[in-house]
Scaffold this active site. Structure first.
Site, PDB file in Angstrom:
ATOM      1  N   ILE A   1     131.938 -66.217  30.357  1.00  0.00           N
ATOM      2  CA  ILE A   1     132.469 -67.541  30.039  1.00  0.00           C
ATOM      3  C   ILE A   1     131.309 -68.389  29.535  1.00  0.00           C
ATOM      4  O   ILE A   1     130.158 -68.133  29.856  1.00  0.00           O
ATOM      5  CB  ILE A   1     133.179 -68.210  31.233  1.00  0.00           C
ATOM      6  CG1 ILE A   1     132.267 -68.282  32.462  1.00  0.00           C
ATOM      7  CG2 ILE A   1     134.458 -67.488  31.585  1.00  0.00           C
ATOM      8  CD1 ILE A   1     132.937 -68.942  33.666  1.00  0.00           C
ATOM      9  N   ASP A   2     131.628 -69.390  28.731  1.00  0.00           N
ATOM     10  CA  ASP A   2     130.593 -70.204  28.098  1.00  0.00           C
ATOM     11  C   ASP A   2     129.712 -70.896  29.134  1.00  0.00           C
ATOM     12  O   ASP A   2     130.132 -71.171  30.263  1.00  0.00           O
ATOM     13  CB  ASP A   2     131.228 -71.265  27.198  1.00  0.00           C
ATOM     14  CG  ASP A   2     131.919 -70.672  25.992  1.00  0.00           C
ATOM     15  OD1 ASP A   2     131.653 -69.495  25.681  1.00  0.00           O
ATOM     16  OD2 ASP A   2     132.733 -71.393  25.375  1.00  0.00           O
ATOM     17  N   ARG A   3     128.510 -71.215  28.704  1.00  0.00           N
ATOM     18  CA  ARG A   3     127.535 -71.856  29.594  1.00  0.00           C
ATOM     19  C   ARG A   3     128.079 -73.140  30.208  1.00  0.00           C
ATOM     20  O   ARG A   3     127.909 -73.388  31.404  1.00  0.00           O
ATOM     21  CB  ARG A   3     126.252 -72.141  28.807  1.00  0.00           C
ATOM     22  CG  ARG A   3     125.153 -72.784  29.645  1.00  0.00           C
ATOM     23  CD  ARG A   3     123.921 -73.050  28.805  1.00  0.00           C
ATOM     24  NE  ARG A   3     122.832 -73.591  29.614  1.00  0.00           N
ATOM     25  CZ  ARG A   3     121.665 -73.966  29.127  1.00  0.00           C
ATOM     26  NH1 ARG A   3     121.422 -73.858  27.833  1.00  0.00           N
ATOM     27  NH2 ARG A   3     120.724 -74.440  29.928  1.00  0.00           N
TER      28      ARG A   3
END
Length: 327
Positions: A147-149
C-alpha cells in the site's frame, strides 16, 4: 532453513535448505538472506562461482532443493543500511504496537501513514525492513502486498514461503477482497458504483512513479459505495478489483472527486476547505481485507481502525457548526 543469521564478519558461511525454501531460485534466496547486500554484488558472486550448492557452481536461476548445502563466500553486509535502521528503531518499534493479528504463518499490521512498506526510491528502509530489524530471529518475513506510503491500514506479511505463495495465488485469482475508506471532494453519485479505466505507469529516473488513465494502459477496476455525505465531501468505500499502482487515487480523480490531501492527484482548493479539520495526511485507509487463511482454510476478515487524524477529521465534519474556510 537451518542456519544462523548472516554475519557481517568476513567469513565463509554454509546454509542447509529446508522445506521452507525449496523450489526458490538461488538468486532470490540470496537477496533475502543477505539483507543489505546490493543485488549487483549477489549476481557477481554467482557469476564468478563463489556461491556453491553441494560444492558445485550454479546459475542464478537454479531452484533449491531440500537438503541443498549452500556455500556463501565472505561478504560484508552494508553497515550504512544497518546503522540507518538502528537510528530509527524508536519509530519502527511502533510497528510492534500496530500488529492487529499474528499466528505462526501470518502477521498483519495497521500500517501508519507516512512509512513506506519497503525501502527504495531514496528511503533507507520501510515496514518490512523494520519488522526484520525488530525480529532478527525470524527466518522469513515478506510482504504479501503493498500500500502507498501515505496510505494507512491493513498490511499482510507472510512468515512462511508457502503462505506467501498461497496468498499471491488468491490475489492473482481476485479472491482477496480489500476495502478502503476515502474522503473525496464533492457529492459522489450513488449511481457511480464501478470505474473501469486503464492505467499506464511510467517510472522516472528519480524512481518516482507517475500513473495516468490511458487507453494504452492496463485494465483497472474499482468498485465504490457511499458511506457518509457531508456538505462538500463524501466518505466512500473503495474496493479495488485489480491492484494497479495508485489505482484508487487515480480512479477517484478521474471521476472528478479527488481524495483529500492527495499531494499528487488531489485538489488544493478542496484541501483548503478542510483546514478546520486539522487533517494533514492523505485520507485513504485500508480498512479491511478478507481472504482464505492458507493454513486453516477458513475465511478471515481483518479490520484496521482509522487513526486519530482521520477520526478527528470525520468528527469535525459531523459537527453542524462546521464552516469551511473560504479560498
Amino acid at each position: 532453513m537451518d542456519s544462523n543469521a548472516p554475519q557481517t564478519k568476513l567469513q565463509v558461511s554454509f546454509v542447509t535448505i529446508s522445506e521452507e525454501n525449496a523450489t526458490q531460485r538461488i538468486d532470490n534466496f540470496l537477496i533475502t538472506y543477505l539483507k543489505g547486500v546490493p543485488k549487483s554484488m549477489i549476481y557477481r558472486i554467482l557469476r564468478k562461482g563463489e556461491v556453491r550448492v553441494n560444492k558445485k557452481r550454479i546459475k542464478p536461476e537454479y531452484k533449491l532443493n531440500i537438503g541443498d548445502e549452500i556455500r556463501i563466500p565472505p561478504i560484508r553486509v552494508a553497515e550504512k543500511a544497518t546503522s540507518e535502521i538502528s537510528t530509527k528503531l524508536n519509530k519502527v518499534a511502533d510497528l510492534e504496537k500496530a500488529i492487529i493479528y499474528e499466528d505462526d504463518v501470518l502477521l498483519a499490521i495497521n500500517k501508519p501513514s507516512g512509512i513506506a512498506v519497503h525501502g527504495g526510491s531514496g528511503l533507507s528502509f520501510g515496514v518490512i525492513e523494520g519488522l526484520r530489524a525488530l525480529r532478527p530471529d525470524a527466518k522469513f518475513l515478506e510482504l504479501v502486498h503493498r500500500i502507498d506510503r501515505e496510505t494507512s491500514g491493513v498490511l499482510l506479511i507472510a512468515k512462511k514461503r508457502s503462505t506467501l505463495k498461497a496468498l499471491h495465488e488468491q490475489l492473482r485469482l481476485k479472491q482477496m477482497q480489500k476495502n478502503y475508506l476515502a474522503l473525496v471532494k464533492g457529492n459522489w453519485s450513488s449511481e457511480c458504483k464501478v470505474i473501469q479505466a486503464p492505467l499506464l505507469k511510467n517510472v522516472l529516473k528519480s524512481g518516482e512513479r507517475v500513473v495516468k488513465v490511458d487507453k494504452e494502459g492496463k485494465p483497472s477496476e474499482t468498485r465504490f459505495k457511499v458511506e457518509e455525505r457531508f456538505d462538500f465531501a463524501t466518505l466512500i468505500k473503495a474496493s479495488p478489483v485489480t491492484g494497479r499502482t495508485h489505482q484508487i487515487r487515480i480512479h477517484t480523480q478521474y471521476a472528478n472527486h479527488p481524495i483529500a490531501f492527495d499531494d499528487r492527484y488531489g485538489d488544493r482548493q478542496f484541501d483548503v476547505l478542510l483546514a478546520g479539520t486539522k487533517l494533514n495526511r492523505l485520507f485513504l485507509h485500508a480498512a479491511s481485507v478478507k481472504f482464505i487463511h492458507p493454513k486453516t482454510g477458513q475465511e478471515m476478515q481483518l479490520n484496521a481502525p482509522m487513526d486519530d487524524a482521520l477520526q478527528g477529521c470525520l468528527t469535525y465534519l459531523r459537527k453542524d457548526k462546521y464552516q469551511p474556510t473560504e479560498f
